[in-house]
Design a protein around this motif. Structure first.
Motif, PDB file in Angstrom:
ATOM      1  N   ALA A 369       0.835  -1.192   0.000  1.00 38.68           N
ATOM      2  CA  ALA A 369       0.000   0.000   0.000  1.00 38.68           C
ATOM      3  C   ALA A 369       0.877   1.252   0.000  1.00 38.68           C
ATOM      4  CB  ALA A 369      -0.925   0.001   1.209  1.00 38.68           C
ATOM      5  N   GLU A 370       2.004   1.176   0.683  1.00 37.69           N
ATOM      6  CA  GLU A 370       2.960   2.267   0.694  1.00 37.69           C
ATOM      7  C   GLU A 370       4.363   1.683   0.804  1.00 37.69           C
ATOM      8  OE1 GLU A 370       3.335   4.657   4.290  1.00 37.69           O
ATOM      9  OE2 GLU A 370       1.890   3.317   5.275  1.00 37.69           O
ATOM     10  N   PHE A 371       5.328   2.401   0.277  1.00 38.94           N
ATOM     11  CA  PHE A 371       6.712   1.965   0.356  1.00 38.94           C
ATOM     12  C   PHE A 371       7.384   2.694   1.498  1.00 38.94           C
ATOM     13  CE2 PHE A 371      11.225   2.453  -0.767  1.00 38.94           C
ATOM     14  CZ  PHE A 371      11.583   1.121  -0.888  1.00 38.94           C
ATOM     15  N   ARG A 372       7.918   1.929   2.446  1.00 37.83           N
ATOM     16  CA  ARG A 372       8.605   2.516   3.594  1.00 37.83           C
ATOM     17  C   ARG A 372      10.089   2.681   3.275  1.00 37.83           C
ATOM     18  NH1 ARG A 372       5.695   2.311   8.471  1.00 37.83           N
ATOM     19  NH2 ARG A 372       3.735   1.159   8.337  1.00 37.83           N
ATOM     20  N   VAL A 373      10.552   3.893   3.309  1.00 39.02           N
ATOM     21  CA  VAL A 373      11.955   4.172   3.037  1.00 39.02           C
ATOM     22  C   VAL A 373      12.799   3.626   4.184  1.00 39.02           C
ATOM     23  CG1 VAL A 373      13.669   5.975   2.647  1.00 39.02           C
ATOM     24  CG2 VAL A 373      11.343   6.224   1.731  1.00 39.02           C
ATOM     25  N   ALA A 374      13.834   2.900   3.857  1.00 33.26           N
ATOM     26  CA  ALA A 374      14.679   2.275   4.876  1.00 33.26           C
ATOM     27  C   ALA A 374      15.434   3.333   5.678  1.00 33.26           C
ATOM     28  CB  ALA A 374      15.655   1.315   4.217  1.00 33.26           C
ATOM     29  N   ASN A 375      15.730   3.005   6.951  1.00 34.51           N
ATOM     30  CA  ASN A 375      16.493   3.919   7.791  1.00 34.51           C
ATOM     31  C   ASN A 375      17.552   3.154   8.576  1.00 34.51           C
ATOM     32  OD1 ASN A 375      14.967   2.776  10.041  1.00 34.51           O
ATOM     33  ND2 ASN A 375      13.314   4.189   9.497  1.00 34.51           N
ATOM     34  N   TYR A 376      18.439   3.900   9.192  1.00 25.05           N
ATOM     35  CA  TYR A 376      19.580   3.345   9.927  1.00 25.05           C
ATOM     36  C   TYR A 376      19.633   3.887  11.343  1.00 25.05           C
ATOM     37  CZ  TYR A 376      22.295   1.905   5.748  1.00 25.05           C
ATOM     38  OH  TYR A 376      22.755   1.307   4.606  1.00 25.05           O
TER      39      TYR A 376
END
Length: 466
Positions: A369-376
Motif C-alpha cells: 500500500a505504501e513503500f517505507r523508506v529504509a532507515n539506519y
C-alpha cells in the motif's frame, strides 16, 4: 546430553558482567526457568493469520503479575492485542528509557513436513522444537526473563526498562502501528530499543561474529498476473495464462539485479576479512573492486549470506491459477518477495522487472500500500558500546560488527520516533539452525536457551544499570 555440562556453565559468567555478581544458585534457577517458559511459550499457537496473540498476552501477564512487575494489556481487536510492562528507574534524574520489543505472532507451518509437531515445544536431541524458536519467541522469552531478573535481583536502574510485546508483525504490523498511534506516551521518549535481527553465527563450535542489525532491507512485494484465452484442459493452448506466467517467471528468476555496496556492508566485510581465507579476505578488503570481478560475482550468486548484502533480491513465493485441473484459466498469478537495499528506488526495480518480463499480456504491480523508506541507526552510543563490551566478555576475540539484515523488521517504524533501534540476539546459531526460521523443524539449542537470557541481561544492565 546437555544437562550436566549446561548446569556447570550456569554457574559461570564472565567477570565484569552484571550476571557474574549473581549466585550460582540463582543463575541455575533462571536457566531452568528459561527452558520451562520457552517450552510453554512455544506451545501457544499464535499462527498469523489469524494471530490470536491474546493467548500469548495471557502467558506474559500471568508471569509479570506474579513477579509484581507493572504491566498493561491493550486488546485492540478481537483476540489481538499488545502488552506493555515497565521497571521504573530508581534514581532521581533518569536517562531516557530502553525498550525491549518482541512480536508474539508466528508464520504458518505445515506439520506434515516437521519431525515434531510445530507447537509441541518438544525437547529432543539437545534442542527445543517449535514454530517461533528462532523468530522470535526465543527473544521474547529472553526479554521476559531479563525483566524478571532485574526485578528479583533489585538491580538499580538509571533509566526505565520497558517490555513491549506486539501483535501482527508477520503480516501488517498493526500491533506496533496501533501502539505508536494510541499509546506512544508509554514509550517514554525512549532512547534505545532492542528488537529481533542481528546474527551470531556459530561455525565449528565457535561464534564467527556478533552481527548487530543497524539497518534492514525494505520489502517491496510484486504481483504478477498473466492473461490468456481460457479453455478445456484436454486441448492445450500454447499462449495460455499459466504458460505465459511460467515463461515470465523464468525470465525474472534468471534476472540478476545490480550489485551495490552500502557503507555498512563495506565496514562489515572489512571487519570480517581477517577471519576469512586469503583469497576471500582480499575480496572483502576491497569489495568495491571485487564486485567487478566475474569470479567473485559467481561466488556471490552461490552464497546466500553474501548475496542479500550486495543486491536487491527477488524470491518467488506464491502461485495461483485454476481451481480445477481440467480448466485452463483466463488468468494465472504469482507473488514476488522483493527486498530493496537502503537507498534503492522501488520504481526503478519495478520497471526493471517489467522490462525483463517483456510481455504485454503479463502485468506486474506492487502489492505494498505504501513503500517505507529504509532507515539506519548509528553506532556511536551507549547501547552499541554495551553490546560490544558484553559480547567481548562472552566471545573473546570475536568481532562485533554492524550488520544489515535480509528481512524487514519493525525497527523501521521506531527509528523515526528518535529511537536508536537495533536488532540484537543473545543466541548463537549455526547457518542450518538459522535457516529453520520460517522453515520446517524450527528449533533452538537448549544450551542457548539457558545462556542467552543472561547475555541480554548483562547488556541491559550495562546500559540501564545505575
Amino acid at each position: 546430553m546437555w544437562g550436566y555440562e549446561a548446569r556447570v556453565a550456569d554457574a559461570e559468567s564472565p567477570s565484569g558482567t552484571a550476571s557474574s555478581r549473581l549466585s550460582a544458585e540463582h543463575l541455575q534457577q533462571y536457566s531452568d526457568l528459561a527452558v520451562t517458559w520457552m517450552q510453554e511459550y512455544l506451545r501457544i499457537d499464535t499462527t498469523n493469520p489469524p494471530g490470536n496473540e491474546m493467548r500469548a498476552v495471557a502467558f506474559f501477564k500471568k508471569i509479570l503479575d506474579q513477579e509484581g512487575i507493572e504491566n498493561r494489556v491493550f486488546e485492540f481487536a478481537p483476540g489481538r492485542g499488545d502488552l506493555w510492562a515497565r521497571l521504573s528507574h530508581t534514581t532521581g534524574e533518569a536517562k531516557r528509557p530502553i525498550v525491549l520489543l518482541n512480536h508474539m505472532d508466528v508464520v504458518t507451518s505445515d506439520a506434515s513436513h516437521w519431525r515434531v509437531p510445530p507447537f509441541s515445544g518438544e525437547m529432543r536431541e539437545g534442542y527445543i522444537w517449535g514454530r517461533g524458536a528462532q523468530d522470535m519467541k526465543d527473544e521474547g522469552l529472553a526479554q521476559l526473563l531479563v525483566m524478571v531478573m532485574l526485578k528479583r535481583e533489585q538491580v538499580a536502574l538509571d533509566r526505565d526498562v520497558i517490555f513491549l510485546a506486539v501483535s501482527d508483525e508477520e503480516a501488517d504490523g498493526t500491533g506496533t502501528d496501533w501502539f505508536i498511534e494510541h499509546q506512544r506516551d508509554l514509550l517514554g521518549n525512549a532512547e534505545f530499543l532492542i528488537n529481533e535481527g542481528g546474527e551470531n553465527l556459530l561455525e565449528n563450535g565457535k561464534v564467527a561474529y556478533v552481527g548487530v542489525d543497524v539497518g534492514e532491507k525494505t520489502t517491496y512485494w510484486l504481483h504478477v498476473v498473466a492473461h490468456g484465452r481460457p479453455g478445456h484442459g484436454s486441448r492445450p493452448i500454447p499462449d495460455s495464462a499459466p504458460n505465459r506466467l511460467v515463461r515470465a517467471l523464468d525470465r525474472i528468476l534468471d534476472y540478476r539485479t545490480p550489485l551495490r555496496v552500502l557503507p555498512v556492508v563495506d565496514e562489515f566485510l572489512r571487519d570480517m576479512a581477517p577471519y576469512e581465507p586469503p583469497g576471500q579476505a582480499a575480496y572483502y578488503r576491497n569489495i568495491l573492486k571485487a564486485i567487478e570481478d566475474k569470479k567473485f560475482q559467481d561466488t556471490v550468486e552461490k552464497d546466500e549470506s553474501l548475496n542479500f548484502l550486495l543486491r536487491d533480491t527477488i524470491s518467488l513465493t506464491m502461485l495461483g491459477g485454476s481451481g480445477q485441473t481440467n480448466v485452463i484459466p483466463p488468468e494465472a498469478w504469482a507473488n514476488l518477495d522483493v527486498r530493496i537495499l537502503p537507498g534503492g528506488d522501488p520504481k526503478a526495480v519495478l520497471e526493471a522487472v517489467r522490462r525483463v518480463v517483456n510481455d504485454p499480456n503479463v502485468t506486474v504491480e506492487p502489492l505494498n500500500a505504501e513503500f517505507r523508506v529504509a532507515n539506519y541507526s548509528g553506532t556511536d552510543n551507549a547501547l552499541f558500546a554495551a553490546i560490544q563490551q558484553v559480547s567481548n566478555k562472552y566471545f573473546p576475540g570475536t568481532p562485533v560488527v554492524p550488520h544489515i539484515t535480509s528481512g524487514y523488521t519493525e525497527n523501521q517504524r521506531y527509528r523515526p520516533l528518535g529511537i536508536v533501534a537495533y536488532g540484537f540476539t543473545p543466541y548463537a546459531a549455526t547457518e542450518e539452525e538459522g535457516n529453520t526460521e520460517h522453515g520446517n523443524d524450527e528449533r533452538i539449542r537448549v544450551e542457548e536457551v539457558r545462556r542467552g537470557p543472561r547475555i541480554l541481561f548483562d547488556v541491559v544492565a550495562a546500559v540501564a544499570g545505575e
